[in-house]
Design a protein around this motif. Sequence first.
Motif, PDB file in Angstrom:
ATOM      1  N   PHE A   1       0.812  -1.208   0.000  1.00 61.02           N
ATOM      2  CA  PHE A   1       0.000   0.000   0.000  1.00 61.02           C
ATOM      3  C   PHE A   1       0.855   1.272   0.000  1.00 61.02           C
ATOM      4  O   PHE A   1       0.704   2.113  -0.889  1.00 61.02           O
TER       5      PHE A   1
ATOM      6  N   LEU B   1      -4.825   9.769  -3.262  1.00 62.06           N
ATOM      7  CA  LEU B   1      -4.738   8.352  -2.907  1.00 62.06           C
ATOM      8  C   LEU B   1      -4.241   8.126  -1.487  1.00 62.06           C
ATOM      9  O   LEU B   1      -4.364   7.017  -0.954  1.00 62.06           O
TER      10      LEU B   1
ATOM     11  N   PRO C   1      -7.132   6.560   1.099  1.00 58.21           N
ATOM     12  CA  PRO C   1      -7.417   5.119   1.133  1.00 58.21           C
ATOM     13  C   PRO C   1      -6.201   4.256   1.395  1.00 58.21           C
ATOM     14  O   PRO C   1      -6.260   3.292   2.172  1.00 58.21           O
ATOM     15  N   LEU C   2      -5.063   4.585   0.774  1.00 58.20           N
ATOM     16  CA  LEU C   2      -3.889   3.729   0.917  1.00 58.20           C
ATOM     17  C   LEU C   2      -3.303   3.792   2.322  1.00 58.20           C
ATOM     18  O   LEU C   2      -2.895   2.767   2.888  1.00 58.20           O
TER      19      LEU C   2
ATOM     20  N   THR D   1      -0.075   1.041 -11.435  1.00 59.61           N
ATOM     21  CA  THR D   1      -0.005   2.243 -10.603  1.00 59.61           C
ATOM     22  C   THR D   1       0.714   3.367 -11.334  1.00 59.61           C
ATOM     23  O   THR D   1       0.230   4.509 -11.390  1.00 59.61           O
TER      24      THR D   1
ATOM     25  N   GLU E   1      -7.678   6.944  -9.289  1.00 58.32           N
ATOM     26  CA  GLU E   1      -7.665   6.547  -7.883  1.00 58.32           C
ATOM     27  C   GLU E   1      -8.369   5.204  -7.693  1.00 58.32           C
ATOM     28  O   GLU E   1      -7.848   4.301  -7.031  1.00 58.32           O
ATOM     29  N   THR E   2      -9.547   5.069  -8.292  1.00 61.78           N
ATOM     30  CA  THR E   2     -10.294   3.816  -8.181  1.00 61.78           C
ATOM     31  C   THR E   2      -9.529   2.661  -8.814  1.00 61.78           C
ATOM     32  O   THR E   2      -9.504   1.548  -8.282  1.00 61.78           O
TER      33      THR E   2
ATOM     34  N   VAL F   1      -6.634   1.517  -6.450  1.00 62.95           N
ATOM     35  CA  VAL F   1      -7.158   0.761  -5.302  1.00 62.95           C
ATOM     36  C   VAL F   1      -7.683  -0.592  -5.754  1.00 62.95           C
ATOM     37  O   VAL F   1      -7.487  -1.614  -5.076  1.00 62.95           O
TER      38      VAL F   1
ATOM     39  N   GLY G   1     -10.144   0.025   2.194  1.00 58.17           N
ATOM     40  CA  GLY G   1      -9.834   0.832   1.006  1.00 58.17           C
ATOM     41  C   GLY G   1     -11.017   0.897   0.048  1.00 58.17           C
ATOM     42  O   GLY G   1     -11.330   1.961  -0.500  1.00 58.17           O
TER      43      GLY G   1
ATOM     44  N   VAL H   1     -13.140   4.374  -1.068  1.00 59.12           N
ATOM     45  CA  VAL H   1     -13.279   4.779  -2.467  1.00 59.12           C
ATOM     46  C   VAL H   1     -14.755   4.882  -2.852  1.00 59.12           C
ATOM     47  O   VAL H   1     -15.178   5.826  -3.539  1.00 59.12           O
TER      48      VAL H   1
END
Length: 410
Positions: free
Chosen positions: A243, A261, A264-265, A344, A362-363, A366, A403, A407
């Motif tokens: 992550f 990000l 969530p990460l 990524t 972003e989605t 994740v 996560g 999102v």
Amino acid sequence: MDVADPVALFVALGIGALIGLEREQSESAGSFAGVRTFPLVALLGGVVQLFFPDLLGVVLALYLVLVAIGYASKVVLEGDIGMSTAVAAVLTFVYGAMATHSGDGLVLSVVFGTVTAALLAIKEPAHAFADRIGRDDLRDALTFLILALVVLPLLPDEELDVLLGLNPRFVWLMVVFVSGLSFLGYVLTKVLGPEKGIGLTGLFGGFVSSTATVMAMAEQARHNPELTPVASVAAAIASITMFPRALILVAVVNPSLALSLAVPLLAMTAVGVVLAAFVIRRLRADGTPTVDLENPFRLGPALAFGAFFAVILVLLETLNPIFGEAGVYGTAIVSGLADVNAITLSLGRLALEDEISRSVAETGVVLAVVINSIVKMGIARIGGSAEMGRLVMGVLGTSALVGVVIVVLR
């Protein structure tokens, strides 16, 4: 004399005292020089540079003769042929002269003097590290430096039609960066040695290769059932490392996306760390599993990653205009089955160029991370044992779920 000149001379004295103190405490100087001689040497260099700059070369030459005589006497009287103290004595004179030199000499003398003292102080750890590094490791490290410092600057920094619009230098830069990050983790495992404890075994193993670490832990749990709890935690921590690693990769190519990000990460990381720490506190098993990881930077795997990264980037640029978000998410799922780094970096680059929105990128990141987490849970369950599968799923599955929830709610 300028007001700053006395300050520079005292700085020179401080540098000499620091190096001399280290030599005295390490008992490496012997009769050659110690805590009094080194400050005087630095002061000599500073005074000559400040008041007699034209004589600096002559004084340095005479001083080198004295150092040579002292070193020869040390070899004859003590049988010690080590040159560290002699070299440090010469550098101390130079640092003293730098301290009273105009420009950035004062700052550089402090920096290099501190580094010199630190290098002298880590003699035993440095030798232990050298013993752990094999010839293959050294060869791979040199290959990495050649490809990073020689090949990379020679590649064209433009999008080429013959490569389907790819920028060769950008692709190779990402290869070098990902390999370098993994290589750093590998070096840390060598520095720390085999007995690192559960947490560090998973942490540094994860930065080298989280998948390889999970596989190694699963194999040890299968052959040594008593190590199942600690191997499970190490595997979970290695997976959690994915992550923050993904966040670092995004930050390199797209800092603004990294800020988005981060929520969530980092939340996934925090939940995983808390759960892993809770499991560690409840462990009753003895022993720490070890990970026999290969040097992550080898030419073949590096080229393979570069090709995979290029394919993912081309797929995203091709499918996005046709299928939109569905094409991006489909590519993220497929990529996440094998590797998170490529998708990524690709999504970060496309979001930077406004080819996809920040929310889609972003989605996608994740989603790839979650899919890869599921793969690692499967490795723990199939390659290890049912107990290992449950422990890894409890830590990693909960982190991945957090996560996804973040999102979706955003």
